[in-house]
Design a protein around this motif. Structure first.
Motif, PDB file in Angstrom:
ATOM      1  N   GLY A  58      69.849   7.506 -68.092  1.00  0.00           N
ATOM      2  CA  GLY A  58      69.498   7.343 -66.671  1.00  0.00           C
ATOM      3  C   GLY A  58      68.015   7.540 -66.435  1.00  0.00           C
ATOM      4  O   GLY A  58      67.377   6.793 -65.691  1.00  0.00           O
ATOM      5  N   TRP A  59      67.448   8.551 -67.088  1.00  0.00           N
ATOM      6  CA  TRP A  59      66.012   8.812 -66.965  1.00  0.00           C
ATOM      7  C   TRP A  59      65.222   7.618 -67.508  1.00  0.00           C
ATOM      8  O   TRP A  59      64.269   7.153 -66.875  1.00  0.00           O
TER       9      TRP A  59
ATOM     10  N   VAL B  91      64.474  16.772 -68.467  1.00  0.00           N
ATOM     11  CA  VAL B  91      65.295  17.987 -68.541  1.00  0.00           C
ATOM     12  C   VAL B  91      66.220  18.087 -67.327  1.00  0.00           C
ATOM     13  O   VAL B  91      67.405  18.404 -67.469  1.00  0.00           O
ATOM     14  N   VAL B  92      65.698  17.814 -66.151  1.00  0.00           N
ATOM     15  CA  VAL B  92      66.520  17.879 -64.936  1.00  0.00           C
ATOM     16  C   VAL B  92      67.614  16.814 -64.982  1.00  0.00           C
ATOM     17  O   VAL B  92      68.771  17.083 -64.626  1.00  0.00           O
ATOM     18  N   ALA B  93      67.280  15.621 -65.442  1.00  0.00           N
ATOM     19  CA  ALA B  93      68.287  14.556 -65.563  1.00  0.00           C
ATOM     20  C   ALA B  93      69.387  14.972 -66.538  1.00  0.00           C
ATOM     21  O   ALA B  93      70.579  14.787 -66.255  1.00  0.00           O
TER      22      ALA B  93
ATOM     23  N   VAL C 263      70.896   8.548 -61.546  1.00  0.00           N
ATOM     24  CA  VAL C 263      69.947   7.515 -61.128  1.00  0.00           C
ATOM     25  C   VAL C 263      69.641   7.639 -59.631  1.00  0.00           C
ATOM     26  O   VAL C 263      68.477   7.587 -59.223  1.00  0.00           O
ATOM     27  N   GLY C 264      70.665   7.817 -58.805  1.00  0.00           N
ATOM     28  CA  GLY C 264      70.434   7.976 -57.360  1.00  0.00           C
ATOM     29  C   GLY C 264      69.535   9.159 -57.046  1.00  0.00           C
ATOM     30  O   GLY C 264      68.622   9.062 -56.223  1.00  0.00           O
ATOM     31  N   GLY C 265      69.772  10.279 -57.724  1.00  0.00           N
ATOM     32  CA  GLY C 265      68.948  11.463 -57.498  1.00  0.00           C
ATOM     33  C   GLY C 265      67.522  11.295 -57.976  1.00  0.00           C
ATOM     34  O   GLY C 265      66.572  11.723 -57.311  1.00  0.00           O
ATOM     35  N   LEU C 266      67.343  10.643 -59.132  1.00  0.00           N
ATOM     36  CA  LEU C 266      65.992  10.445 -59.665  1.00  0.00           C
ATOM     37  C   LEU C 266      65.179   9.444 -58.863  1.00  0.00           C
ATOM     38  O   LEU C 266      63.957   9.567 -58.764  1.00  0.00           O
ATOM     39  N   VAL C 267      65.837   8.453 -58.282  1.00  0.00           N
ATOM     40  CA  VAL C 267      65.118   7.426 -57.525  1.00  0.00           C
ATOM     41  C   VAL C 267      64.820   7.906 -56.109  1.00  0.00           C
ATOM     42  O   VAL C 267      63.664   7.881 -55.658  1.00  0.00           O
TER      43      VAL C 267
ATOM     44  N   SER D  36      78.112  13.401 -74.199  1.00  0.00           N
ATOM     45  CA  SER D  36      78.060  12.024 -73.707  1.00  0.00           C
ATOM     46  C   SER D  36      77.247  11.928 -72.420  1.00  0.00           C
ATOM     47  O   SER D  36      76.419  11.031 -72.254  1.00  0.00           O
ATOM     48  N   GLY D  37      77.470  12.869 -71.522  1.00  0.00           N
ATOM     49  CA  GLY D  37      76.734  12.873 -70.255  1.00  0.00           C
ATOM     50  C   GLY D  37      75.243  13.041 -70.454  1.00  0.00           C
ATOM     51  O   GLY D  37      74.438  12.315 -69.854  1.00  0.00           O
ATOM     52  N   VAL D  38      74.870  13.993 -71.294  1.00  0.00           N
ATOM     53  CA  VAL D  38      73.444  14.243 -71.537  1.00  0.00           C
ATOM     54  C   VAL D  38      72.776  13.014 -72.153  1.00  0.00           C
ATOM     55  O   VAL D  38      71.699  12.601 -71.723  1.00  0.00           O
ATOM     56  N   VAL D  39      73.436  12.405 -73.134  1.00  0.00           N
ATOM     57  CA  VAL D  39      72.830  11.265 -73.834  1.00  0.00           C
ATOM     58  C   VAL D  39      72.832  10.011 -72.957  1.00  0.00           C
ATOM     59  O   VAL D  39      71.789   9.376 -72.760  1.00  0.00           O
ATOM     60  N   ILE D  40      74.002   9.652 -72.410  1.00  0.00           N
ATOM     61  CA  ILE D  40      74.100   8.379 -71.685  1.00  0.00           C
ATOM     62  C   ILE D  40      73.516   8.472 -70.281  1.00  0.00           C
ATOM     63  O   ILE D  40      72.670   7.662 -69.900  1.00  0.00           O
ATOM     64  N   ALA D  41      73.977   9.452 -69.500  1.00  0.00           N
ATOM     65  CA  ALA D  41      73.516   9.535 -68.107  1.00  0.00           C
ATOM     66  C   ALA D  41      72.192  10.274 -67.984  1.00  0.00           C
ATOM     67  O   ALA D  41      71.332   9.862 -67.209  1.00  0.00           O
ATOM     68  N   GLY D  42      72.022  11.353 -68.739  1.00  0.00           N
ATOM     69  CA  GLY D  42      70.774  12.110 -68.653  1.00  0.00           C
ATOM     70  C   GLY D  42      69.599  11.355 -69.244  1.00  0.00           C
ATOM     71  O   GLY D  42      68.695  10.913 -68.526  1.00  0.00           O
ATOM     72  N   LEU D  43      69.639  11.164 -70.556  1.00  0.00           N
ATOM     73  CA  LEU D  43      68.548  10.450 -71.222  1.00  0.00           C
ATOM     74  C   LEU D  43      68.519   8.975 -70.819  1.00  0.00           C
ATOM     75  O   LEU D  43      67.461   8.418 -70.535  1.00  0.00           O
TER      76      LEU D  43
END
Length: 185
Positions: A157-158, A108-110, A49-53, A148-155
């Motif tokens: 977070g995006w 994809v980057v997230a 989230v910090g990186g995307l914002v 878990s990271g891809v689904v919860i934080a990646g998708l």
């Protein structure tokens, strides 16, 4: 200032998640211990989230470090090792953003950032928490953590950043500006 505010808010959420994690991971230990990796993705949200914002070098790392520090200060079972974890997780996201030269911030980057952060954390946990696990258990933990990271934080977070942009809360940042470009008539 933005990364600090995001970090504090996410750190409080991390603390709440750590309370539930204790119960969930205890249950997974009875089934197949490496499945505890399935519950780790929530802790990767700060960097994503910090990186995307903020979209500047260091934003993912600092957001994750602040969040981990807040969680540790509020109290959890891992103490200050939480800050080490936060550093590794934020670094994982930063490396992916660096590969894309801080110019791409899509789904994809997230997801890639979350996957690398999960991998870094999983390897750290093998050394600190699970040194007696055989390689197949460690690799299973890695796989579960990355999913878990891809689904919860990646998708997740995006989606969270896009949702916040839709409310106008991120108008001063890239995601808010992109939202207005997408919805312009």
């Amino acid at each position: 200032m933005t990364v600090a505010m995001l970090g504090v808010a996410i750190g409080v959420a991390f603390w709440g998640w750590s309370q539930l994690y204790q119960v969930l991971s205890a249950l997974s230990a009875f089934a197949f211990p490496p499945t505890s990796g399935l519950f780790g993705g929530a802790w990767l949200l700060g960097g994503v989230v910090g990186g995307l914002v903020v979209r500047k070098p260091g934003a993912a790392l600092v957001t994750e470090l602040v969040a981990a520090s807040v969680e540790a200060l509020l109290g959890n079972s891992w103490g200050l090792s939480t800050v080490v974890s936060g550093g590794l997780q934020g670094l994982g996201v930063e490396l992916v953003l660096a590969v894309f030269l801080w110019k791409r911030f899509g789904l994809v980057v997230a997801a890639l950032g979350a996957a690398v952060a999960a991998a870094f954390e999983s390897v750290y946990e093998w050394q600190v928490y699970y040194p007696d696990w055989a390689l197949p258990y460690q690799l299973a933990h890695l796989g579960f953590f990355v999913v878990s990271g891809v689904v919860i934080a990646g998708l997740g977070g995006w989606a969270l950043v896009r949702g916040l942009a839709g409310t106008g809360a991120l108008d001063a940042f890239g995601p808010g500006q992109e939202h207005h470009e997408r919805t312009a008539v």
